[in-house]
Motif scaffolding. Structure first.
Motif, PDB file in Angstrom:
ATOM      1  N   LEU A 359       6.033  -4.839   4.479  1.00  0.00           N
ATOM      2  CA  LEU A 359       4.884  -5.367   3.744  1.00  0.00           C
ATOM      3  C   LEU A 359       4.485  -4.525   2.534  1.00  0.00           C
ATOM      4  CD1 LEU A 359       2.670  -6.366   6.815  1.00  0.00           C
ATOM      5  CD2 LEU A 359       3.964  -7.903   5.330  1.00  0.00           C
ATOM      6  N   ALA A 360       4.790  -3.219   2.580  1.00  0.00           N
ATOM      7  CA  ALA A 360       4.374  -2.339   1.474  1.00  0.00           C
ATOM      8  C   ALA A 360       5.502  -1.434   1.003  1.00  0.00           C
ATOM      9  CB  ALA A 360       3.174  -1.485   1.906  1.00  0.00           C
ATOM     10  N   GLY A 361       6.687  -1.593   1.606  1.00  0.00           N
ATOM     11  CA  GLY A 361       7.791  -0.690   1.299  1.00  0.00           C
ATOM     12  C   GLY A 361       8.318  -0.856  -0.111  1.00  0.00           C
ATOM     13  N   ASP A 362       8.571   0.256  -0.745  1.00  0.00           N
ATOM     14  CA  ASP A 362       9.149   0.261  -2.084  1.00  0.00           C
ATOM     15  C   ASP A 362      10.654   0.074  -1.956  1.00  0.00           C
ATOM     16  OD1 ASP A 362       9.350   0.862  -4.962  1.00  0.00           O
ATOM     17  OD2 ASP A 362      10.329   2.681  -4.241  1.00  0.00           O
ATOM     18  N   ARG A 363      11.197  -0.964  -2.567  1.00  0.00           N
ATOM     19  CA  ARG A 363      12.610  -1.286  -2.383  1.00  0.00           C
ATOM     20  C   ARG A 363      13.543  -0.250  -3.005  1.00  0.00           C
ATOM     21  NH1 ARG A 363      13.515  -6.884  -5.551  1.00  0.00           N
ATOM     22  NH2 ARG A 363      12.124  -7.489  -3.845  1.00  0.00           N
ATOM     23  N   TYR A 364      12.998   0.643  -3.844  1.00  0.00           N
ATOM     24  CA  TYR A 364      13.824   1.681  -4.461  1.00  0.00           C
ATOM     25  C   TYR A 364      13.664   3.031  -3.756  1.00  0.00           C
ATOM     26  CZ  TYR A 364      13.575  -1.912  -8.044  1.00  0.00           C
ATOM     27  OH  TYR A 364      13.618  -3.107  -8.698  1.00  0.00           O
ATOM     28  N   HIS A 365      12.989   3.054  -2.617  1.00  0.00           N
ATOM     29  CA  HIS A 365      12.737   4.328  -1.940  1.00  0.00           C
ATOM     30  C   HIS A 365      14.063   4.953  -1.492  1.00  0.00           C
ATOM     31  CE1 HIS A 365      11.097   7.321   0.783  1.00  0.00           C
ATOM     32  NE2 HIS A 365       9.915   7.090   0.249  1.00  0.00           N
ATOM     33  N   PRO A 366      14.242   6.263  -1.682  1.00  0.00           N
ATOM     34  CA  PRO A 366      15.502   6.915  -1.295  1.00  0.00           C
ATOM     35  C   PRO A 366      15.869   6.721   0.170  1.00  0.00           C
ATOM     36  CG  PRO A 366      14.184   8.378  -2.672  1.00  0.00           C
ATOM     37  CD  PRO A 366      13.319   7.185  -2.378  1.00  0.00           C
ATOM     38  N   ASP A 367      14.882   6.515   1.046  1.00  0.00           N
ATOM     39  CA  ASP A 367      15.198   6.328   2.468  1.00  0.00           C
ATOM     40  C   ASP A 367      16.019   5.074   2.714  1.00  0.00           C
ATOM     41  OD1 ASP A 367      14.003   8.642   3.188  1.00  0.00           O
ATOM     42  OD2 ASP A 367      12.397   7.767   4.381  1.00  0.00           O
ATOM     43  N   ARG A 368      15.952   4.090   1.802  1.00  0.00           N
ATOM     44  CA  ARG A 368      16.786   2.900   1.976  1.00  0.00           C
ATOM     45  C   ARG A 368      18.256   3.269   1.841  1.00  0.00           C
ATOM     46  NH1 ARG A 368      16.303  -2.411  -0.952  1.00  0.00           N
ATOM     47  NH2 ARG A 368      17.605  -3.001   0.822  1.00  0.00           N
ATOM     48  N   ILE A 383       2.751  -7.212  -3.130  1.00  0.00           N
ATOM     49  CA  ILE A 383       2.121  -6.675  -1.921  1.00  0.00           C
ATOM     50  C   ILE A 383       0.852  -7.449  -1.593  1.00  0.00           C
ATOM     51  CG2 ILE A 383       0.943  -4.672  -0.918  1.00  0.00           C
ATOM     52  CD1 ILE A 383       2.845  -2.873  -2.445  1.00  0.00           C
ATOM     53  N   ASP A 384       0.735  -7.893  -0.341  1.00  0.00           N
ATOM     54  CA  ASP A 384      -0.507  -8.493   0.166  1.00  0.00           C
ATOM     55  C   ASP A 384      -1.284  -7.348   0.814  1.00  0.00           C
ATOM     56  OD1 ASP A 384      -2.526  -9.971   1.234  1.00  0.00           O
ATOM     57  OD2 ASP A 384      -1.258 -11.298   2.422  1.00  0.00           O
ATOM     58  N   PRO A 385      -2.353  -6.864   0.174  1.00  0.00           N
ATOM     59  CA  PRO A 385      -2.934  -5.567   0.565  1.00  0.00           C
ATOM     60  C   PRO A 385      -3.421  -5.471   2.011  1.00  0.00           C
ATOM     61  CG  PRO A 385      -3.749  -6.244  -1.586  1.00  0.00           C
ATOM     62  CD  PRO A 385      -3.018  -7.414  -1.023  1.00  0.00           C
ATOM     63  N   ASP A 386      -4.201  -6.426   2.468  1.00  0.00           N
ATOM     64  CA  ASP A 386      -4.871  -6.258   3.767  1.00  0.00           C
ATOM     65  C   ASP A 386      -3.894  -6.088   4.928  1.00  0.00           C
ATOM     66  OD1 ASP A 386      -7.290  -6.306   2.508  1.00  0.00           O
ATOM     67  OD2 ASP A 386      -7.714  -8.415   2.934  1.00  0.00           O
ATOM     68  N   PRO A 387      -2.941  -7.003   5.136  1.00  0.00           N
ATOM     69  CA  PRO A 387      -1.999  -6.783   6.247  1.00  0.00           C
ATOM     70  C   PRO A 387      -1.128  -5.551   6.041  1.00  0.00           C
ATOM     71  CG  PRO A 387      -1.344  -8.703   4.937  1.00  0.00           C
ATOM     72  CD  PRO A 387      -2.705  -8.313   4.483  1.00  0.00           C
ATOM     73  N   ALA A 388      -0.814  -5.227   4.796  1.00  0.00           N
ATOM     74  CA  ALA A 388       0.011  -4.052   4.522  1.00  0.00           C
ATOM     75  C   ALA A 388      -0.736  -2.765   4.889  1.00  0.00           C
ATOM     76  CB  ALA A 388       0.424  -4.023   3.054  1.00  0.00           C
ATOM     77  N   ILE A 389      -2.014  -2.694   4.505  1.00  0.00           N
ATOM     78  CA  ILE A 389      -2.819  -1.510   4.842  1.00  0.00           C
ATOM     79  C   ILE A 389      -2.926  -1.355   6.351  1.00  0.00           C
ATOM     80  CG2 ILE A 389      -5.159  -0.550   4.770  1.00  0.00           C
ATOM     81  CD1 ILE A 389      -5.415  -1.835   1.958  1.00  0.00           C
ATOM     82  N   ALA A 390      -3.178  -2.462   7.051  1.00  0.00           N
ATOM     83  CA  ALA A 390      -3.321  -2.407   8.511  1.00  0.00           C
ATOM     84  C   ALA A 390      -2.033  -1.936   9.174  1.00  0.00           C
ATOM     85  CB  ALA A 390      -3.727  -3.781   9.041  1.00  0.00           C
TER      86      ALA A 390
END
Length: 700
Positions: A359-368, A383-390
Motif C-alpha cells: 500500500l505504501a511501498g516504494d517500487r524503487y526501494h533497494p530491498d526489492r 498511495i491511499d493514505p489511511d489504509p497505508a498508514i494503518a
C-alpha cells in the motif's frame, strides 16, 4: 571435464599433468538406491564446471533404437560404497559377467585423501538409469569388490558381477586394439555426477596429437562420475580408450589407450574370445547374493530385517560388514531442530508487512532488488493514505523501528499531507540508512515540509539516497544541478542523473528528460525525443508528462497532430488535479477541439482549476461569467474572479482591449478595485488608464 576457452593444447600437454577425475560423494544410506542422496558431501569441489559450454546430453534425448542408446545399454553406474559414503564412477560390460572401470575407483578409492575412507564395504552396478529421477526400468547387480585384474599404472580394473550374467541381456562393448588417430571423432557415455546416463559427442574427438606420454588425449566434456567411461571410436563403434583423468587448467582430458590395456591383460584378451569361467560358489559369493537381495527390497523395515539376517548368518564376510554399516546408516536419527527464521523470513511471512509494502511501498526501494521486499510497491501519487498508514503502523508494532517500514510510513503520512509526522518518520528512516527515508528527508528540506527549507541539507540527503541507486533522489539532484540550486550549475551532471533515473523506470526523470529535449538547452532540441520520454512517463500516470504530451499532440510537434489525443491526455492529467491540464481541457471544450463544444463543460473545468488558484483558469472563468456562457451572467462575480486572477499573477485583464469590457462588469470591477484600496476614480463602467493602473497594482 568441461573444456576451457580455446587454448593451445600442444603448449600445455607437457606443462599440466593429468589428474584423476574429481570426486563426488553421496551418503552411505543411499547405497542400493538408483537415485543417490547427497547431504554430507554438499561442499565437494568441481573446478571444471565453470569453464565453457557443457556439451553433455542425457542419453534419453535420443530414440531407444538409436546407436547411442544401443551402446549405452552396456554402460552403467558403478556405486562404490565405503565406510565414509558412496562414490559413483562409470563401468561397462566387457563380458557376460565382467565389467571394466578405473583402478582409482576400485580399489583405489581407499587411496584418495578426499574420500577419507579406510575400506570398501560394497559395490553395485546400476544399469538402465537413463531418465533423471526415474527408477523404473533400472536393474542393479552386486559386484565383487576384489578385482579380477587391475593395474594402477594403466588405471584400469576388471570386476566380476556376482550371481548373474547381465552381458547376455544388455550386451558387451567391443574393445579396439587400434592406434588412435589425430582428430578422430569420439563418443563418451557415462554417469557424470552420479546422474542418469549422458553422452558427450559434440566437439568430442581425439586431440592432435592423439597420443602423448602413453595417454590418449581427447576433447570430450566429462564431470566427476565419468571415471571409467568408455571412449568410443565413432567410426568403428569400439572402445578405443578408458577415460580416467582431466585437467582444470587446459582443454584436454585423458584416457588410457585400450591397445595398452589389452596388451597388458590376459583376462580381457580371454574375455574378447571365449566366455570367462563362472565365479566360484563360496560363502562370500553367497553372502553377496543375500546382500543384493536385501538391497532390492524397497521397504526399509524388510530391508533392515534381511540385512540383520545376513549379519547373523555370515558374520565374517565382507557382505556382512557392508550390511552392518548399512544398518547403522538406517538408524533413526532425531529430526534436527529447525533453525530460527531470519528477520527477512519473518517479515516475508507477516501479513502486515506485506500490506505496508503493497500500500505504501516504494517500487524503487533497494530491498526489492535484494529480494527482501516481495510486493511490487507503487508510485507515491497512487498511495491511499489511511489504509497505508494503518498497515505500516501495525507492521512497525511487530518490527519496531525497521528502516524500510518506517520510510514507507513516512510516505503514507506525506501522501496524507501530515508533513510534521512525515518529517519525523523520514528522518528516523534516513538516519538508519534507508534510501526512501533519505530521499523523502531531502524533499522535506527542499520544500520546507515539516521543517525549515534548507536546500544545502536537502542536497546532502539526496546524495546519500542516490548513492544507493534511488532514481527519485537522482532526479531531485538533477534538478538541483540543472538550475544551480545551492551549487554551481552542472548541466552535464544533471543530464546524467536524469538519464539514470529514467533508465531505472522512474516517471519523474522521464518527464524531466522530455522537458530537456523539448527546450533544447542541454541537449539538441528534439520534439520527437521529448514525445518519446513523455510517452513513457505518461504511461505510468505522471500528470505533468500527460499534460506535456497533450501540448505536443495539440500543436503537432514531434508527433502527428491530434486534438482528440490531446484532449484525452489533458483529461488524464486533469483528473489527477493537475490544474494546467484542467485549464487546457476547459479550453478544448470552449473551442470544440477534440471534444464536443460545450460552454458548460468549459466552465466546469475552469472552475475546478480556479478552485486551485490557477491564474489562467481564474481569468477564463471570469470571462465566461461576464459573458454568461456556461454559467449565469454575474458582473460582481466576474469582477471578483478578475481581481483573484490578477493577485495570482495573471495580467490578461490588464492587457485586455478597453472596448472588450461590458459596462456592468467594468463598473463592478472598479468598485472591487476601490474596495481593495487601489482605485479612487469614478465608477463609470469605462476602463481607462486609471483603472488599468489600479489593476497593475494587484499583480504580485
Amino acid at each position: 571435464m568441461k573444456r576451457l576457452a580455446t587454448l593451445s593444447a600442444a603448449a600445455l600437454l607437457y606443462a599440466v599433468p593429468a589428474t584423476a577425475q574429481e570426486l563426488i560423494g553421496f551418503d552411505l544410506d543411499s547405497f542400493g538406491h538408483t537415485v543417490l542422496s547427497r547431504k554430507q558431501f554438499g561442499g565437494d569441489a568441481i573446478p571444471e564446471a565453470a569453464f565453457g559450454a557443457y556439451n553433455n546430453e542425457f542419453i534419453s534425448t535420443y530414440s531407444a533404437k538409436s546407436i547411442f542408446a544401443s551402446i549405452g545399454r552396456s554402460v552403467g553406474r558403478l556405486d562404490v560404497a565405503t565406510d565414509n559414503g558412496v562414490f559413483p564412477c562409470t563401468a561397462f560390460l566387457v563380458a557376460d559377467d565382467l565389467i571394466m572401470t578405473n583402478n582409482h575407483c576400485v580399489p583405489g578409492i581407499i587411496d584418495n585423501e578426499k574420500a577419507n575412507a579406510t575400506s570398501i564395504v560394497g559395490v553395485r552396478f546400476v544399469m538402465g538409469y537413463t531418465n533423471e529421477g526415474v527408477t523404473e526400468g533400472t536393474t542393479s547387480f552386486l559386484v565383487d569388490p576384489a578385482p579380477v585384474e587391475t593395474s594402477k599404472p594403466l588405471d584400469y580394473t576388471v570386476l566380476r558381477i556376482l550371481g548373474d550374467t547381465p552381458g547376455r541381456d544388455f550386451g558387451t562393448l567391443q574393445l579396439a586394439s587400434a592406434t588412435p588417430l589425430d582428430n578422430d571423432p569420439y563418443w563418451i557415455i557415462g554417469h557424470p555426477m552420479g546422474e542418469a546416463q549422458r553422452i558427450s559427442r559434440e566437439k568430442c574427438r581425439a586431440n592432435a596429437p592423439a597420443l602423448s606420454d602413453g595417454k590418449l588425449l581427447h576433447t570430450c566434456d566429462t564431470l566427476p562420475g565419468n571415471s571409467g567411461s568408455p571412449v568410443i571410436d565413432a567410426t568403428s563403434r569400439q572402445v578405443i580408450g578408458l577415460h580416467h583423468a582431466g585437467s582444470a587448467r587446459n582443454s584436454i582430458n585423458y584416457a588410457i589407450p585400450m591397445a595398452q590395456i589389452l596388451a597388458n591383460s590376459a583376462v580381457l584378451t580371454a574375455a574378447t574370445g571365449t566366455a570367462p569361467s563362472p565365479a566360484p560358489d563360496t560363502s562370500e559369493t553367497r553372502a553377496f547374493a543375500s546382500l543384493s537381495e536385501a538391497l532390492d527390497l524397497s521397504d526399509d523395515t524388510a530391508r533392515r530385517t534381511a540385512l540383520e539376517a545376513l549379519v547373523a548368518e555370515a558374520p565374517d564376510t565382507a557382505a556382512a560388514r557392508t550390511a552392518t554399516r548399512l544398518i547403522a546408516a538406517m538408524q533413526s536419527v532425531p529430526a534436527p531442530t529447525p533453525p530460527e527464521p531470519t528477520l527477512a523470513e519473518r517479515m516475508a511471512a507477516d501479513a502486515d508487512v506485506q500490506d505496508c509494502d503493497r500500500l505504501a511501498g516504494d517500487r524503487y526501494h533497494p530491498d526489492r532488488a535484494r529480494g527482501l521486499m516481495l510486493a511490487k510497491g507503487m508510485v507515491f501519487e497512487q498511495i491511499d493514505p489511511d489504509p497505508a498508514i494503518a498497515a505500516c503502523r501495525r507492521a512497525l508494532d511487530t518490527f519496531p523501528n525497521h528502516p524500510r517500514l518506517t520510510g514507507f510510513l513516512a510516505e503514507a503520512l506525506s501522501a496524507a499531507e501530515r508533513s510534521d509526522e512525515a518529517f519525523t518518520a523520514y528522518r528516523t528512516a534516513a538516519l538508519a540508512g534507508d534510501a526512501i527515508g533519505q530521499a523523502g528527508l531531502g524533499i522535506s528540506y527542499l520544500w520546507g515540509l515539516g521543517t525549515d527549507r534548507d536546500p544545502q541539507v536537502a542536497r546532502e540527503w539526496f546524495e546519500k539516497s542516490a548513492a544507493q541507486g534511488h532514481p527519485i533522489a537522482k532526479t531531485a539532484l538533477g534538478v538541483i544541478y540543472q538550475h544551480g540550486q545551492g551549487v554551481t550549475a552542472d548541466p552535464d551532471r544533471a543530464l546524467k542523473l536524469y538519464q539514470e533515473g529514467a533508465d531505472a523506470g522512474y516517471h519523474g526523470a522521464q518527464d524531466q528528460l522530455g522537458d530537456i529535449y523539448r527546450a533544447g538547452e542541454i541537449v539538441p532540441q528534439s520534439d520527437k525525443t521529448a514525445a518519446e520520454w513523455f510517452e513513457k512517463s505518461a504511461a505510468q500516470g505522471n500528470s505533468s508528462a500527460q499534460f506535456n504530451l497533450g501540448q505536443l499532440y495539440m500543436l503537432g510537434n514531434g508527433v502527428e497532430k491530434s486534438d482528440a489525443r490531446a484532449a484525452q491526455l489533458y483529461r488524464d492529467a486533469a483528473e489527477q488535479d493537475f490544474s494546467d491540464a484542467q485549464l487546457a481541457l476547459g479550453n478544448m471544450y470552449l473551442w470544440g477541439r477534440g471534444v464536443t463544444q460545450s460552454d458548460t463543460e468549459a466552465a466546469r473545468w475552469y472552475k475546478t482549476a480556479a478552485d486551485g488558484n490557477n491564474p489562467g483558469a481564474l481569468f477564463a472563468l471570469a470571462w465566461l461569467t461576464e459573458q454568461g456562457r456556461g454559467v449565469a451572467a454575474d458582473p460582481a462575480e466576474a469582477a471578483r474572479l478578475y481581481i483573484a486572477s490578477l493577485k495570482a499573477g495573471n495580467d490578461w485583464s490588464l492587457n485586455r482591449a478597453r472596448t472588450d469590457w461590458t459596462t456592468d462588469t467594468a463598473r463592478a470591477l472598479q468598485q472591487a478595485l476601490a474596495a481593495e484600496g487601489v482605485y479612487s476614480g469614478t465608477t463609470d463602467g469605462r476602463i481607462g488608464q486609471q483603472t488599468q493602473e489600479a489593476m497593475r497594482r494587484l499583480l504580485p
